[in-house]
Design an enzyme around this catalytic site. Sequence first.
Site, mmCIF file in Angstrom:
data_model
loop_
_atom_site.group_PDB
_atom_site.id
_atom_site.type_symbol
_atom_site.label_atom_id
_atom_site.label_comp_id
_atom_site.label_asym_id
_atom_site.label_seq_id
_atom_site.Cartn_x
_atom_site.Cartn_y
_atom_site.Cartn_z
ATOM 1 N N SER A 63 0.520 -1.417 -0.423
ATOM 2 C CA SER A 63 -0.009 0.320 0.112
ATOM 3 C C SER A 63 0.706 1.568 0.128
ATOM 4 O O SER A 63 0.316 2.176 -0.772
ATOM 5 C CB SER A 63 -0.734 0.292 1.219
ATOM 6 O OG SER A 63 -1.612 -0.986 1.017
ATOM 7 N N LYS A 336 -5.739 3.473 6.272
ATOM 8 C CA LYS A 336 -5.348 4.052 5.337
ATOM 9 C C LYS A 336 -5.188 5.166 4.495
ATOM 10 O O LYS A 336 -4.959 5.818 3.786
ATOM 11 C CB LYS A 336 -6.765 2.633 4.241
ATOM 12 C CG LYS A 336 -5.975 1.915 3.964
ATOM 13 C CD LYS A 336 -4.808 0.757 2.965
ATOM 14 C CE LYS A 336 -4.887 -0.243 4.328
ATOM 15 N NZ LYS A 336 -3.884 -1.375 3.376
#
Length: 512
Positions: A63, A336
């Site tokens: 990510s 996130k």
Amino acid sequence: MNRPKPLALIIMDGFGLSEKSDGNAIKQAHTPNLDKFFEEYPDTVLDASGEAVGLPEGQMGNSEVGHLNLGAGRIVYQDYTRINKAIEEGTLPENDALKNAIQHVKDNNSALHLMGLLSDGGVHSHINHLFGLLEMARVKNIEKVYVHPILDGRDTPPRSAEKYLNQLEEKLAELGIGEIATVSGRYYTMDRDNRWDRTKKSYDALVLGEGLEASDAISALKQSYAADKSDEFVIPTVIKKNGQPVGTIKDNDAVIFYNFRADRARQITKALALEEFDEFERPAEHPENLYYVCMAEYDEEFNLPVAFPPLEIKNGFGEILSKEGFKQLRIAETEKYAHVTFFFNGGVEKKYPGEDRVLVPSPKVATYDEKPEMSAYEVTDKLLEKLDEDKYDVIILNFANPDMVGHTGFMDAAVKAVEAVDECLGKIIPRIVDMGGQVLLTADHGNSEKMKDSEGKPHTAHTTNQVPLIYIGGPEGVGVKPGKLADIAPTMLEILGLDTPEEMTGQSLLTR
């Protein structure tokens, strides 16, 4: 092309593409909205792993790397790759921080300590980087070299350390340099949760030569296995010869910590190298005049020499929007949030003028298979509220579910995670299109499409699979061609009618 308002980039974290249905949570999920988008709008595939994102060939994406590339509009070479290049090109001995460490050892007639995670996992470190440093020490004729391997078992199989210790012993014998002085599991030396009792055990082994004892590294490992402790959990063990520790860290020594990922390198670095430290009482033997090199920047406030300082990313997507006076929204749940802000902005914490951020708390559960929808519905509600304000030109949104639930290894939960995201997309995307907006729907890397390995066991890691890109709401006759994550920012700039700066080497993927 008329400028859409808003233009949204929606990132389905961990949503990769695979033809296989078995073990594929994405294929097995009921996704009427995604099915419709794939059918009605132009779509293509993006490379999200390996050299396409600045990692070594064949290395799965992640990510952090994904969002860096998405926001930078160029391939961002990761520390891992930069170090590999320096070793391949033979420039490691010319690196300022490393050169100074060698000089410090020579000036003080002292020892060089090489410490780091001993594996080829490539997440925190790589064994080849240790070998490169050992070769450098040999070329520079350093006599006293001590190696302090940290055992892995997380990014590698749980009992695989013997292989790496043997490789290290062979390399030391081949070079005729260095000895293994301590052995410990990453659970201790690489703690990141302020469990300072663990860090202290490592510190005591490194500095005082106190802890479990063994006559060599393989014996240390075997006695740990005999106590049913796998690689990660090996209690810090001191290698002794003739009743004395082989090599503790002393005054005037130099340490090179060769881990390139920061989060799990900070605590032991604080304990060994920072002047101000109060997490536990350090002994009178605490080393003075220690030259301590961090392979990458662990924390700029440490003020320590860094071998591979961060690369500055000029003119990333967020910065250009800000300069053009555009309003942008970044929105994600806690897991996130750093990715759509810090990483998307090129590893810079500051918020640009005109950039708003919305953080939705992730649910407090032990593991996300317990709540596969996570906070996707709350993120969606928050975004719909923000759309009512009609003030944003660009929206960057991340759904964490396919990645975070994919990591649990539970297939049923991963299917539910994908279905939750599909449901949310069904509320958000038609709304944006009705407003005259457009959407680029993509992912940062794969995960949920592979929940089983070749033996049918749970697969919890990322993949090297390609990810989708769907262009929703664009003008008639405009399509998208295959590319890589770094092509997304130039594509968005073209949609917005803005020039791509020369620093962005990615290409717009629009086709006519």
